[in-house]
Design a protein around this motif. Sequence first.
Motif: not given
Length: 204
Positions: A129-135, A139-152, A182-186
């Motif tokens: 996550l760029p700038n962490g969850i406090g970014g 854009d931080v919302f869909p990326t955070a959603y994506y990271v949460g999915g990977i973590c689970n 996946q594009r968000r990851l890039s």
Amino acid sequence: EILPSDWSSDVCSSDLPEMTQKSIADALIRLLAEKEYSEITVAEIADTAGINRSTYYRNFSSKEDVVRCYYGCIMQKCLAEFETSGTKTNHMYLLTMFRAFHFHREGLALCDRARLTPLMLDALNAHILPNGIGGRGSDVFPTAYYVGGICNLLAVWISRGMGEAPEEIVRICETLLPDSSQRRLSEAFRSVHGRPIHFIARGE
């Protein structure tokens, strides 16, 4: 071996503070193989790591911070191996990540037994996550959603003993997550690490 034999050389950099943190994380994981997490004291961690308590407290404020460091070191291993890979794609990044976690499956199992797996999300947020969850910015919302999915996905895999091959977990991940995610990851990778990875849509 609770930790792989090359843990000391390939997980963290040679920077002294990081090596000290690695030694402390190493000590905690080894102690988890012997006793319950709640019974492990700072004094025991320091003694096992070959340091004094003041050095411990210069690096960490809690045992939970040590666990976060352990997960973070695995993510550093992932990034280091990805940098040496010939193909810089989302698929290769995910494969490298899941291989890195599979490589450390014994230590991850110990953490999971101690119910520490939820702390893994902090390490993934820090590395993706760029700038962490406090970014700021939408854009931080869909990326955070994506990271949460990977973590689970990782958490379920760890809880099941990581019997599936990393390649199978990547296939599941890519099947469940849309191309837009996946594009968000890039994009996030470029923001955090200053260089891009290539997005390849399914079917290309």
